[in-house]
Design an enzyme around this catalytic site. Structure first.
Site, PDB file in Angstrom:
ATOM      1  N   LYS A  43      43.807  27.624  25.792  1.00 55.25           N
ATOM      2  CA  LYS A  43      43.510  27.176  24.430  1.00 55.25           C
ATOM      3  C   LYS A  43      43.607  25.659  24.349  1.00 55.25           C
ATOM      4  O   LYS A  43      42.713  25.001  23.809  1.00 55.25           O
ATOM      5  CB  LYS A  43      44.501  27.836  23.462  1.00 55.25           C
ATOM      6  N   ARG A 113      50.679  27.356  18.018  1.00 51.17           N
ATOM      7  CA  ARG A 113      49.871  28.380  18.699  1.00 51.17           C
ATOM      8  C   ARG A 113      50.251  28.456  20.169  1.00 51.17           C
ATOM      9  O   ARG A 113      50.304  27.441  20.858  1.00 51.17           O
ATOM     10  CB  ARG A 113      48.381  28.036  18.600  1.00 51.17           C
ATOM     11  N   GLY A 122      46.342  38.617  21.082  1.00 51.66           N
ATOM     12  CA  GLY A 122      47.278  39.289  20.188  1.00 51.66           C
ATOM     13  C   GLY A 122      48.670  39.444  20.752  1.00 51.66           C
ATOM     14  O   GLY A 122      49.506  40.116  20.167  1.00 51.66           O
ATOM     15  N   MET A 124      50.916  36.967  21.518  1.00 55.10           N
ATOM     16  CA  MET A 124      51.889  36.066  20.915  1.00 55.10           C
ATOM     17  C   MET A 124      51.292  35.520  19.624  1.00 55.10           C
ATOM     18  O   MET A 124      50.252  34.877  19.638  1.00 55.10           O
ATOM     19  CB  MET A 124      52.211  34.942  21.889  1.00 55.10           C
ATOM     20  N   ARG A 357      36.345  29.767  24.083  1.00 57.48           N
ATOM     21  CA  ARG A 357      36.687  30.221  25.434  1.00 57.48           C
ATOM     22  C   ARG A 357      35.574  31.125  25.928  1.00 57.48           C
ATOM     23  O   ARG A 357      34.769  31.606  25.126  1.00 57.48           O
ATOM     24  CB  ARG A 357      38.009  30.986  25.437  1.00 57.48           C
ATOM     25  N   HIS A 473      41.893  44.091  16.921  1.00 56.75           N
ATOM     26  CA  HIS A 473      42.687  44.363  18.118  1.00 56.75           C
ATOM     27  C   HIS A 473      42.125  45.555  18.887  1.00 56.75           C
ATOM     28  O   HIS A 473      41.917  45.504  20.093  1.00 56.75           O
ATOM     29  CB  HIS A 473      44.140  44.630  17.709  1.00 56.75           C
ATOM     30  N   ARG A 579      32.746  66.173  54.433  1.00 60.12           N
ATOM     31  CA  ARG A 579      33.904  66.954  54.874  1.00 60.12           C
ATOM     32  C   ARG A 579      33.489  68.409  54.894  1.00 60.12           C
ATOM     33  O   ARG A 579      33.448  69.057  53.849  1.00 60.12           O
ATOM     34  CB  ARG A 579      35.054  66.780  53.896  1.00 60.12           C
ATOM     35  N   ARG A 676      31.664  65.347  59.598  1.00 63.68           N
ATOM     36  CA  ARG A 676      32.919  65.446  60.333  1.00 63.68           C
ATOM     37  C   ARG A 676      33.211  66.911  60.639  1.00 63.68           C
ATOM     38  O   ARG A 676      33.041  67.772  59.781  1.00 63.68           O
ATOM     39  CB  ARG A 676      34.039  64.854  59.485  1.00 63.68           C
ATOM     40  N   GLU A 825      41.683  56.810  63.028  1.00 60.64           N
ATOM     41  CA  GLU A 825      42.682  56.994  61.978  1.00 60.64           C
ATOM     42  C   GLU A 825      44.083  57.155  62.537  1.00 60.64           C
ATOM     43  O   GLU A 825      45.037  57.351  61.802  1.00 60.64           O
ATOM     44  CB  GLU A 825      42.310  58.177  61.079  1.00 60.64           C
ATOM     45  N   SER A 844      34.353  55.302  62.625  1.00 59.79           N
ATOM     46  CA  SER A 844      34.506  55.235  61.181  1.00 59.79           C
ATOM     47  C   SER A 844      36.002  55.227  60.895  1.00 59.79           C
ATOM     48  O   SER A 844      36.723  56.144  61.284  1.00 59.79           O
ATOM     49  CB  SER A 844      33.828  56.441  60.521  1.00 59.79           C
ATOM     50  N   THR A 847      40.768  55.296  56.677  1.00 58.19           N
ATOM     51  CA  THR A 847      41.895  54.417  56.346  1.00 58.19           C
ATOM     52  C   THR A 847      43.010  55.124  55.591  1.00 58.19           C
ATOM     53  O   THR A 847      44.108  54.588  55.497  1.00 58.19           O
ATOM     54  CB  THR A 847      41.416  53.190  55.537  1.00 58.19           C
ATOM     55  N   ASN A 848      42.741  56.318  55.049  1.00 59.38           N
ATOM     56  CA  ASN A 848      43.852  57.032  54.409  1.00 59.38           C
ATOM     57  C   ASN A 848      44.883  57.418  55.459  1.00 59.38           C
ATOM     58  O   ASN A 848      46.064  57.098  55.348  1.00 59.38           O
ATOM     59  CB  ASN A 848      43.367  58.296  53.698  1.00 59.38           C
ATOM     60  N   ASP A 849      44.393  58.119  56.488  1.00 59.42           N
ATOM     61  CA  ASP A 849      45.309  58.526  57.557  1.00 59.42           C
ATOM     62  C   ASP A 849      45.816  57.317  58.335  1.00 59.42           C
ATOM     63  O   ASP A 849      46.977  57.258  58.718  1.00 59.42           O
ATOM     64  CB  ASP A 849      44.624  59.513  58.514  1.00 59.42           C
ATOM     65  N   CYS A 911      35.443  55.097  55.884  1.00 61.94           N
ATOM     66  CA  CYS A 911      35.150  56.204  54.980  1.00 61.94           C
ATOM     67  C   CYS A 911      36.368  56.632  54.180  1.00 61.94           C
ATOM     68  O   CYS A 911      36.360  57.629  53.497  1.00 61.94           O
ATOM     69  CB  CYS A 911      34.572  57.388  55.749  1.00 61.94           C
ATOM     70  N   TYR A 931      29.113  49.186  57.563  1.00 62.96           N
ATOM     71  CA  TYR A 931      28.997  49.794  56.238  1.00 62.96           C
ATOM     72  C   TYR A 931      30.354  50.215  55.696  1.00 62.96           C
ATOM     73  O   TYR A 931      31.321  50.343  56.445  1.00 62.96           O
ATOM     74  CB  TYR A 931      28.062  51.007  56.281  1.00 62.96           C
TER      75      TYR A 931
HETATM   76  P1  ADP Z   1      45.107  33.936  19.003  1.00 65.95           P
HETATM   77  O1  ADP Z   1      45.310  33.411  20.371  1.00 65.95           O
HETATM   78  O2  ADP Z   1      45.823  35.163  18.705  1.00 65.95           O
HETATM   79  O3  ADP Z   1      43.672  33.924  18.606  1.00 65.95           O
HETATM   80  P2  ADP Z   1      45.259  31.508  17.508  1.00 65.95           P
HETATM   81  O4  ADP Z   1      46.293  30.476  17.735  1.00 65.95           O
HETATM   82  O5  ADP Z   1      43.934  31.196  18.049  1.00 65.95           O
HETATM   83  O6  ADP Z   1      45.822  32.862  18.039  1.00 65.95           O
HETATM   84  O7  ADP Z   1      45.185  31.646  15.971  1.00 65.95           O
HETATM   85  C1  ADP Z   1      45.350  32.681  15.087  1.00 65.95           C
HETATM   86  C2  ADP Z   1      44.451  32.417  13.907  1.00 65.95           C
HETATM   87  O8  ADP Z   1      44.871  31.262  13.194  1.00 65.95           O
HETATM   88  C3  ADP Z   1      43.028  32.167  14.316  1.00 65.95           C
HETATM   89  O9  ADP Z   1      42.163  32.763  13.422  1.00 65.95           O
HETATM   90  C4  ADP Z   1      42.905  30.675  14.253  1.00 65.95           C
HETATM   91  O10 ADP Z   1      41.604  30.274  14.016  1.00 65.95           O
HETATM   92  C5  ADP Z   1      43.829  30.334  13.111  1.00 65.95           C
HETATM   93  N1  ADP Z   1      44.364  28.991  13.244  1.00 65.95           N
HETATM   94  C6  ADP Z   1      45.112  28.502  14.247  1.00 65.95           C
HETATM   95  N2  ADP Z   1      45.394  27.221  14.072  1.00 65.95           N
HETATM   96  C7  ADP Z   1      44.839  26.863  12.910  1.00 65.95           C
HETATM   97  C8  ADP Z   1      44.768  25.644  12.185  1.00 65.95           C
HETATM   98  N3  ADP Z   1      45.335  24.536  12.646  1.00 65.95           N
HETATM   99  N4  ADP Z   1      44.107  25.644  11.020  1.00 65.95           N
HETATM  100  C9  ADP Z   1      43.530  26.770  10.572  1.00 65.95           C
HETATM  101  N5  ADP Z   1      43.548  27.933  11.190  1.00 65.95           N
HETATM  102  C10 ADP Z   1      44.196  27.994  12.367  1.00 65.95           C
HETATM  103 MG    MG Z   2      42.513  32.478  18.778  1.00 69.94          MG
HETATM  104 MG    MG Z   3      41.773  61.800  58.152  1.00 73.18          MG
END
Ligand code: ADP
Ligand code: MG
Ligand code: MG
Length: 961
Positions: A43, A113, A122, A124, A357, A473, A579, A676, A825, A844, A847-849, A911, A931
């Protein structure tokens, strides 16, 4: 880069002269840049890169991952120099914006953040509006002239800070909000007035005091310090640890912390917040894609509290912002040369980007985007090949709904993650996990999911949620897992307590079957029949690109024509392992197999006695001669019955096997087919010893019905036969009992003691092959002898196969090429590969055995300790899943080199189960195998892994820029 452990060893107090702990971004330039993910996290690096590219990003600073590592290595202390660096960055931010953190009249508010090198969605939670307190909230209201907004910010801040930093349950606050909404008779948060929100804030504060025994912190700098340390702490919470384990993210890289000036999407109807993708992350379609909410703050969109609007609506509502957003994100896509997943906020008509990202995507989208970006000239074919995770192709091979099936659609939601899933409805994650592990098919149904549901999602066939959008989520995680998901089905009402889901008057209870189609968003009652996937469209185009770049051939393991056809459909270039014994278990064959096994030892024992007597007779004279002759006659008479039984059983099996092989050859249309000879210990074909003993004991007192059942179970013709036959059967089962069957009488050892079995199998193979040739088809049978340890074993069995082959071919008067080879094997076979190759035309690796015997781990018992070995890092991973390149790999490498020294053109393949594991495929490529062979559904994966291995091999030098 030092790890937490390294730092701990070094005392961690030392700071290298060059280490900088805080990086500023803003005022048109950043101290960091996009290549610094290790230091700034994903980030932070993205914020720096965007700032440098002139994208409107609120200013702020990033605290490095190094600080987090230091924190853990030094008893949760921060580096000595850190405080001053943070102060300087904060001062710069304050002067840039002309606001001060904690100021009562015009407070600077920031978000805190987390952001590790790899995104952990989601895991942290972010804290927004930090810096507010009882005084500053009035300042904010006065300054913006928007009282409602100020109280909305403050109550959100208390809510987030209390749950993330002070570790109260989010729900506790949601309940207070619900109560307030109920009292005010409103449905949405947005309908609460400034006064309501102020009252709410007071209640929140009261709640905090009650629960944690202190007042909500009022000092903004204390708030900042607490939030920052909470981010560091959250690196090691259960959710984060679980996510890292699932995604193979190292535990010791730590997270960065971003402190960033707030922009507000909750300032009224000309404000808003949203998330989007430059292309559709579910299908890959090149269409600008996203969701937003007006008058809302960040979390609202993803949390599924309100169902957001599609981004296309923004074009109508705020056309300028939309155009600017579209232009900026397309530019970012070009810059990063990959689909972008971005977050934005609009504050009173002005657009800000908060994150970008490379977008997570379904396999379907990954494939389509890769193919289209090649066509657009954005990336090369080689890059396209590397863009798709081989293991993810599994998702494309997910079943689809049978289009001919009758469906009862009860609701429709968003097509959040493609594929069809059928299962019984389950309403909480623990139950889903429990049932999933008991191999039951479940659909996890939730109002919305949270990171605490991950284990249940993991175990479910699919996920269904009532609220939440395409970026909720549930949707994001399901796509990551490659599971079908339908989200935002507003027509259903989920009652998690009562374990029901209602649509109008229809009630679906826990345990009822439902079907979801993540590709269309439909929710159906009952178990709808599904169909297997096919390789077509962009998937086929993508595989064609991959095939162009790979050297390693890919075959499939298949025992029956249906699997062989599937394998061909998926692009297999031969069968690497058939087999034969799998065919022995079929209903109409097993009795003959059992008959053969029952007769074999007697035939063998009497035959040996007879041979000995006949030899004696050769050198004898007179009276002794006469005695021997009578003995021989008696023996011959004794042998007659078992011999007849043995031979007739084999004769009955021959046509079955011939037909099987004919079907396989036909399906493979001239591609090589490796068959085999018999491999498993014979007891596997007989009933269990314990069963037999119990049944023999109860037989005298058994009812007619029980007797009838036993007749059926043991395949006798009548109760009389049952009574007479059971003791014999038990005796035979006891004779076959072995202490260590996997290292006992099996593999070529069977063929050596019972050559007639090998002979029958060879006859079936070559008669089938000859028939194909006569019909004008082509076929290349490769007969493979299992489990040899010495070349002499192969000589013995190879001679039988070659004799039968020559006889059969000569008799038919056709031309037929064939190969005789062996599995490698047993370590001794690998070590003596140079000698084995004198006789073997191909190797061949089984690799299991080979893994089992190299480690001395019994595959069937290793479950008791392997997981712990892997957890405690005594092993880097399960060697039965991915080839142990260091040990087993050394044997393989040795065998390839020495085998080819003897026989230059020795064909070598693998195999074992490992043939479908990407890392193992890469190893096979490097070790110069010809192969790999894997199960039909893994063929596309292996083709891609082989292409990636080739691309990585050739670009390792040129691409190191
Ligand atoms: P996550 O990694 O869970 O997406 P983020 O840090 O990106 O967490 O942010 C959670 C939410 O808060 C996102 O929708 C982000 O756009 C918003 N947010 C984070 N920082 C700011 C900021 N400085 N101003 C406005 N919104 C923010
Ligand atoms: Mg985010
Ligand atoms: Mg065998």
């Amino acid at each position: 880069m030092s790890t937490i452990e390294d730092a701990a060893i070094n005392g961690g107090t030392e700071k290298s002269m060059s280490e900088k702990y805080v990086y500023y971004f803003g005022d048109g330039a950043a101290e960091g840049n996009g290549s610094m993910k290790d230091v700034l996290g994903g980030k932070g690096a993205g914020l720096a890169e965007m700032t440098n590219a002139g994208v409107p990003v609120p200013p702020g600073f990033t605290i490095t991952t190094g600080v987090c590592r230091h924190y853990y290595a030094n008893g949760r202390q921060l580096p000595r120099e850190f405080g001053a660096e943070q102060d300087a960055a904060l001062a710069r931010l304050e002067s840039s914006l002309g606001k001060t953190l904690g100021d009562a009249d015009d407070p600077l508010l920031v978000s805190v953040r987390s952001g590790a090198k790899f995104s952990m969605p989601g895991m942290m939670d972010t804290i927004l509006n930090l810096g507010l307190n009882d005084k500053a909230v009035h300042g904010l209201a006065a300054k913006t002239g928007n009282e409602r907004f100020a109280w909305d910010c403050y109550r959100r801040f208390i809510q987030m800070f209390s749950s993330v930093v002070m570790e109260l349950e989010k729900n506790e606050f949601e309940h207070i909000i619900e109560a307030m909404k109920h009292k005010k008779k409103v449905k949405l948060d947005t309908e609460l007035t400034a006064k309501d929100l102020e009252a709410l804030t007071l209640e929140f504060k009261r709640h905090v005091r009650k629960r944690v025994g202190r007042d909500f912190p009022q000092d903004a700098r204390e708030q900042l310090a607490m939030a920052r340390d909470a981010v560091f702490r959250s690196w090691n919470n259960d959710r984060a640890i679980y996510y890292r384990k699932q995604n193979q993210i190292p535990d010791d890289i730590g997270t960065a912390v971003n402190v960033q000036a707030m922009v507000f999407g909750n300032m009224g109807d000309t404000s808003g917040t949203g998330v989007g993708f430059t292309r559709n992350p579910s299908t890959g379609e090149n269409h600008f894609y996203g969701e937003y909410l007006t008058n809302a703050q960040g979390e609202d969109v993803v949390a599924g509290v309100r169902t957001p609007h599609p981004i296309d609506d923004l074009e109508k509502e705020m056309p300028d912002c939309f155009r600017q957003l579209h232009e900026i994100t397309k530019r970012l896509e070009k810059h990063y040369r990959d689909i972008q997943d971005f977050e934005f906020t609009i504050q009173e008509g002005k657009l800000y980007l908060l994150q970008t990202r490379n977008g997570k995507r379904t396999a379907q989208a990954a494939v389509r985007i890769a193919v289209e970006m090649v066509k657009e000239g954005l990336i090369t074919e080689k890059e396209a090949i590397l863009r798709v995770e081989p293991a993810s192709l599994d998702q494309l091979l997910h079943p689809r709904l049978d289009p001919k099936a009758k469906v009862n659609v009860i609701a429709k939601g968003l097509s959040a993650s493609p594929g069809a899933a059928v299962g019984i409805a389950v309403f909480d994650a623990d139950t889903a996990a429990e049932m999933g592990h008991a191999k039951k098919k479940v659909i996890l149904v939730r109002k919305e999911t949270t990171p605490d549901d991950i284990h249940g999602m993991d175990a479910a066939q699919g996920i269904l949620t009532a609220t939440g959008g395409m970026t909720s989520h549930a949707a994001v995680v399901a796509r990551g897992m490659g599971k079908p998901c339908v989200s935002g089905v507003s027509a259903i009402h989920v009652n998690e307590k009562a374990r029901t889901m209602t649509v109008d008057k229809l009630v679906v209870k826990e345990g009822d079957w439902i079907t979801i189609d993540g590709s269309t968003g439909r929710v159906m009652l009952g178990a709808v029949p599904t169909m297997e996937a096919a390789v077509s469209g962009e998937f086929a185009e993508f595989m064609a690109i991959a095939d162009k770049h790979r050297r390693l051939k890919v075959r499939s393991n298949a025992d029956i024509p249906r699997d062989a056809l599937k394998a061909r459909e998926f692009g297999a270039e031969g069968i690497g392992l058939c087999r034969t014994e799998h065919m022995f278990f079929a209903e109409e064959r097993l009795p003959h197999v059992v008959q053969m096994i029952m007769a074999a030892p007697q035939v063998k024992a009497l035959g040996e006695k007879l041979a000995a007597k006949e030899k004696q007779l050769d050198g004898s004279i007179g009276g002794e001669n006469k005695k021997l002759k009578t003995e021989i006659a008696v023996l011959k008479k004794e042998l007659a019955a078992p011999l007849k039984s043995y031979k007739s059983a084999l004769a009955k099996l021959l046509p079955f096997q011939r037909a099987d092989f004919y079907g396989l050859f036909k399906a493979m249309k001239g591609y090589p087919v490796t068959i085999r000879t018999l491999d498993p210990p014979l007891h596997e074909f007989l009933p269990k010893r314990e069963d037999l003993m119990v049944d023999i004991a109860t037989l005298p007192r058994a009812t007619a019905a029980q007797k009838k059942e036993m007749v059926k179970k043991y395949r006798f013709k009548s109760v009389t036969q049952l009574k007479a036959g059971m003791p014999d059967l038990l005796r035979r089962v006891e004779e076959l009992h072995e202490f260590n069957p996997m290292m006992g009488h099996r593999g070529c050892r069977l063929g050596i003691t019972y050559p007639e079995v090998t002979e029958m199998q060879a006859r079936a193979i070559f008669e089938a092959a000859v028939k194909i040739v006569k019909e004008g088809g082509s076929v290349v049978p490769e007969v493979m002898i299992p489990l040899i340890g010495t070349v002499e074993e192969l000589k013995d069995q190879g001679a039988i196969v070659r004799r039968v082959a020559e006889e059969t071919i000569a008799k038919a008067g056709v031309k037929l090429e064939y190969l005789v080879g062996t599995m490698i094997e047993i370590p001794r076979a690998a070590l003596t590969a140079g000698r084995v190759a004198e006789v073997a035309e191909f190797f061949s690796f089984g690799t299991n055995d080979l893994t089992q015997m190299t480690y001395g781990y019994s595959r069937d018992d290793a479950g008791k300790f392997l997981p712990e070995y892997v957890n405690r890092k005594i092993l880097p991973g399960d060697p039965f899943v991915s080839v142990d390149q260091e040990g087993v790999g050394m044997l393989m490498d040795w065998a390839v080199k020495n085998g080819r020294e003897t026989r230059g053109k020795l064909k070598v393949g693998i195999c074992g189960e490992h043939g479908g594991d990407p890392a193992s495929v890469e190893f096979c490529h490097r070790t110069n195998l010809d192969y790999v062979s894997c199960s039909p559904f893994r063929v596309p994966l292996a083709r891609l892994a082989a292409a990636q291995a080739a691309v990585r091999g050739t670009t390792a030098e040129s691409d190191r820029r």
